[in-house]
Design a protein around this motif. Structure first.
Motif, PDB file in Angstrom:
ATOM      1  N   LYS A  92      -8.030   2.125 -20.606  1.00 29.62           N
ATOM      2  CA  LYS A  92      -7.366   2.073 -19.302  1.00 29.62           C
ATOM      3  C   LYS A  92      -5.850   2.196 -19.462  1.00 29.62           C
ATOM      4  O   LYS A  92      -5.196   2.937 -18.743  1.00 29.62           O
ATOM      5  CB  LYS A  92      -7.722   0.774 -18.588  1.00 29.62           C
ATOM      6  CG  LYS A  92      -7.067   0.630 -17.238  1.00 29.62           C
ATOM      7  CD  LYS A  92      -7.454  -0.673 -16.575  1.00 29.62           C
ATOM      8  CE  LYS A  92      -6.707  -0.837 -15.271  1.00 29.62           C
ATOM      9  NZ  LYS A  92      -7.053  -2.052 -14.582  1.00 29.62           N
ATOM     10  N   LYS A  93      -5.315   1.493 -20.441  1.00 32.98           N
ATOM     11  CA  LYS A  93      -3.870   1.498 -20.669  1.00 32.98           C
ATOM     12  C   LYS A  93      -3.368   2.871 -21.115  1.00 32.98           C
ATOM     13  O   LYS A  93      -2.412   3.406 -20.563  1.00 32.98           O
ATOM     14  CB  LYS A  93      -3.521   0.450 -21.725  1.00 32.98           C
ATOM     15  CG  LYS A  93      -2.054   0.391 -22.080  1.00 32.98           C
ATOM     16  CD  LYS A  93      -1.798  -0.643 -23.151  1.00 32.98           C
ATOM     17  CE  LYS A  93      -0.354  -0.645 -23.586  1.00 32.98           C
ATOM     18  NZ  LYS A  93      -0.120  -1.593 -24.673  1.00 32.98           N
ATOM     19  N   TYR A  94      -4.026   3.447 -22.121  1.00 33.67           N
ATOM     20  CA  TYR A  94      -3.528   4.685 -22.708  1.00 33.67           C
ATOM     21  C   TYR A  94      -3.928   5.935 -21.936  1.00 33.67           C
ATOM     22  O   TYR A  94      -3.261   6.955 -22.029  1.00 33.67           O
ATOM     23  CB  TYR A  94      -3.947   4.791 -24.177  1.00 33.67           C
ATOM     24  CG  TYR A  94      -3.218   3.788 -25.021  1.00 33.67           C
ATOM     25  CD1 TYR A  94      -1.849   3.877 -25.232  1.00 33.67           C
ATOM     26  CD2 TYR A  94      -3.878   2.696 -25.565  1.00 33.67           C
ATOM     27  CE1 TYR A  94      -1.164   2.928 -25.979  1.00 33.67           C
ATOM     28  CE2 TYR A  94      -3.208   1.743 -26.317  1.00 33.67           C
ATOM     29  CZ  TYR A  94      -1.854   1.871 -26.514  1.00 33.67           C
ATOM     30  OH  TYR A  94      -1.174   0.932 -27.249  1.00 33.67           O
TER      31      TYR A  94
ATOM     32  N   ASN B 117      -4.195   5.831 -18.626  1.00 35.19           N
ATOM     33  CA  ASN B 117      -3.611   5.614 -17.311  1.00 35.19           C
ATOM     34  C   ASN B 117      -4.660   5.725 -16.198  1.00 35.19           C
ATOM     35  O   ASN B 117      -4.596   6.595 -15.345  1.00 35.19           O
ATOM     36  CB  ASN B 117      -2.449   6.587 -17.066  1.00 35.19           C
ATOM     37  CG  ASN B 117      -1.637   6.183 -15.851  1.00 35.19           C
ATOM     38  OD1 ASN B 117      -1.677   5.034 -15.422  1.00 35.19           O
ATOM     39  ND2 ASN B 117      -0.906   7.120 -15.299  1.00 35.19           N
TER      40      ASN B 117
ATOM     41  N   PRO C 264      -5.546   3.732 -13.304  1.00 32.50           N
ATOM     42  CA  PRO C 264      -5.164   2.579 -12.491  1.00 32.50           C
ATOM     43  C   PRO C 264      -6.279   2.027 -11.608  1.00 32.50           C
ATOM     44  O   PRO C 264      -6.227   0.885 -11.197  1.00 32.50           O
ATOM     45  CB  PRO C 264      -4.022   3.126 -11.625  1.00 32.50           C
ATOM     46  CG  PRO C 264      -4.268   4.585 -11.555  1.00 32.50           C
ATOM     47  CD  PRO C 264      -4.917   4.960 -12.860  1.00 32.50           C
TER      48      PRO C 264
END
Length: 139
Positions: free
Chosen positions: A33-35, A37, A39
């Motif tokens: 999710k972080k890398y 993106n 949301p």
């Protein structure tokens, strides 16, 4: 003065939920999710609240009314270890009617998926601890 109607239609963003009960799955999906993106992806439940199979089923069912798609990741080794195969079959049958839910079963666990990225293997792992030991050798 009257506004012109925009010829492009707006589309609402879809929302996705991953329901997991393992530390590895939580870690992997949070990093993804972080890398990547993403949301609009949520990951439930929090690990401090270890849930039973029937509680996870209830979560999946209730969240399917809120999210566009709910993915339920299950490690088969835990189901076998707790002798819950019949109960899982009942839950999967009930969820087949719900187009918002996707059930993903890891055999035996998500760590096996990581292992095959490092090493080609056809070895059968009845429980995840064997996979974890093999994975640690790949450092």
């Amino acid at each position: 003065m009257q506004r012109r109607k925009n010829s492009r239609k707006r589309h609402a963003k879809k929302s996705y939920l991953f329901i997991v009960d393992g530390q590895t799955e939580m870690w992997y999906l949070q990093l993804m999710k972080k890398y990547e993106n993403f949301p609009r992806i949520d990951i439930k439940p929090e690990l401090a609240k270890k849930k039973k199979l029937n509680e996870l089923f209830e979560l999946v069912s209730s969240y399917s009314l809120i999210y566009d798609k709910v993915y339920w990741l299950i490690d088969l080794d835990i189901i076998l270890q707790n002798d819950q195969v019949d109960q899982l079959k009942v839950f999967i049958t009930k969820l087949k009617k719900n187009n918002s839910v996707v059930v993903l079963i890891n055999n035996p666990c998500l760590e096996f998926w990581f292992l095959i990225h490092f090493k080609e293997t056809a070895k059968v792992f009845p429980i995840c601890s064997g996979v974890e030991s093999e994975l640690k050798k790949q450092k």
